[in-house]
Design an enzyme around this catalytic site. Structure first.
Site, PDB file in Angstrom:
ATOM      1  N   VAL A   1       0.835  -1.209   0.000  1.00  0.00           N
ATOM      2  CA  VAL A   1       0.000   0.000   0.000  1.00  0.00           C
ATOM      3  C   VAL A   1       0.874   1.265   0.000  1.00  0.00           C
ATOM      4  O   VAL A   1       0.437   2.330  -0.444  1.00  0.00           O
ATOM      5  CB  VAL A   1      -0.934  -0.041   1.233  1.00  0.00           C
ATOM      6  N   LYS A   2       2.112   1.137   0.487  1.00  0.00           N
ATOM      7  CA  LYS A   2       2.948   2.326   0.656  1.00  0.00           C
ATOM      8  C   LYS A   2       3.418   2.929  -0.666  1.00  0.00           C
ATOM      9  O   LYS A   2       3.901   4.056  -0.686  1.00  0.00           O
ATOM     10  CB  LYS A   2       4.138   2.005   1.569  1.00  0.00           C
TER      11      LYS A   2
END
Ligand SMILES: Cc1ncc(COP(=O)(O)O)c(C=O)c1O
Ligand SMILES: CC(=O)OC[C@H](N)C(=O)O
Length: 320
Positions: free
Chosen positions: A61-62
């Site tokens: 997700v980063k």
């Protein structure tokens, strides 16, 4: 990674139907599928959907936050061609940044606590980042990895410290991409969202977006051992304990209310404490039952989704 429950959902929005060519690494970030977790959905009577953030090109997700903080620095004129991006990270944001830097021609310098896995350090170096593993000390200590990253950037010309924890360009990534994707993929039938927090950007941005669309959507914090947010929430925002205990999960858990989380903390409906034992058990359940090979932080989110589904009960937008 996130999970939600959709009792009324009959047909998933088809991600495959929106397939198109990505012109670069950057264009391949986001638009991840929602995967229905069949056995857990049957068991709870609620549709439990996992947003497959591991399908981002950098693997987490980063990537979304990495792209947004770099774009923000460029737009503000702080980062110019050939410049350097410096960040303090548990590693996943670093991996996203290192990829984006590589694709845009920037240098990348990473400070990370030396408690994180060697694989992340190795990958970062392979991607061309300069990596400094440093002792894991509290945020209040000037030697904390974030402060070391800031000082490193201050000493270099044409360098930025992207400051993922307190730079709200991170939260914006989820307000502008993750939240809208979930809304669209579920045809607006989502009625609960939960995830753990590192910087808090995902929880804050997605919660804000979904609640603006429908104030009845519930949002729960999923907190690992060693994090202070469960107690903070349960005490009505009065008790911010010192961190104690630790977890095998990496990249999640927080010792303070970050600037990314602060604007939306009052929107959170409840908090769940998830033990490592439960997360580990879920890693194997997901592998055995769904053929999904995920890490402990993802498994923790799934445990939290199951607990949230049990609390809310089947039936959309309950009166919880
Ligand atoms: C694998 C992983 N999941 C979740 C998170 C939490 O996301 P956020 O920083 O948006 O709270 C992080 C880092 O923060 C992470 O590395
Ligand atoms: C420890 C922490 O909150 O890390 C933030 C983020 N997950 C990262 O990979 O940098």
């Amino acid at each position: 990674m996130l999970t939600c429950r959709l009792p009324r959902l009959t047909r998933l929005y088809s991600v495959a139907s929106s397939l198109k060519v990505a012109n670069s690494f950057i264009d391949a970030i986001g638009n991840t599928p929602l995967i229905r977790l069949k056995r857990l959905s049957e068991e709870t009577g609620s549709d439990i959907l996992a947003k497959a953030e591991f399908m981002n090109p950098g693997g987490s997700v980063k990537d979304r936050a990495a792209l947004f903080v770099i774009k923000d620095s460029e737009e503000k004129g702080e980062l110019k061609a050939g410049g350097t991006v410096v960040e303090g990270t548990a590693g996943n944001t670093g991996i996203g940044l290192a990829h984006v830097c590589r694709s845009k021609g920037y240098k990348c310098v990473i400070y990370m606590p030396n408690t994180q896995s060697q694989e992340k350090i190795d990958l970062l170096r392979m991607l061309g980042a300069e990596v400094y593993p440093v002792p894991a000390v509290a945020f209040e200590n000037p030697e904390n990895y974030n402060h070391q990253a800031r000082r490193h950037a201050e000493k270099l010309p044409n360098a930025v410290w992207t400051n993922q924890f307190d730079n709200i360009a991170n939260r914006r990534a989820h307000l502008e991409t993750t939240g809208p994707e979930i809304w669209e993929q579920t045809n607006g039938l989502v009625d609960g969202f939960t995830c753990s927090t590192g910087t808090g950007g995902t929880l804050a941005g997605v919660t804000r977006f979904l609640k603006e669309k429908n104030p009845k959507v519930k949002s729960f914090i999923a907190d690992p051992p060693g994090s202070v947010l469960y107690n903070y929430f349960k005490s009505g925002g009065k008790v911010l304990n010192e961190r104690s205990g630790s977890s095998i999960t990496e990249g999640i858990g927080q010792g303070r209310v970050t600037t990314n989380l602060q604007p939306d903390v009052d929107l959170i409906d409840d908090a769940l404490y998830i033990s490592d034992e439960k997360s580990i058990e879920m890693v194997y359940r997901l592998l055995d039952e769904e053929g999904l090979y995920v890490g402990a932080s993802t498994a923790l989110n799934v445990v939290a989704a199951v607990e949230m589904a049990k609390i809310l009960g089947p039936g959309i937008q309950s009166s919880y």
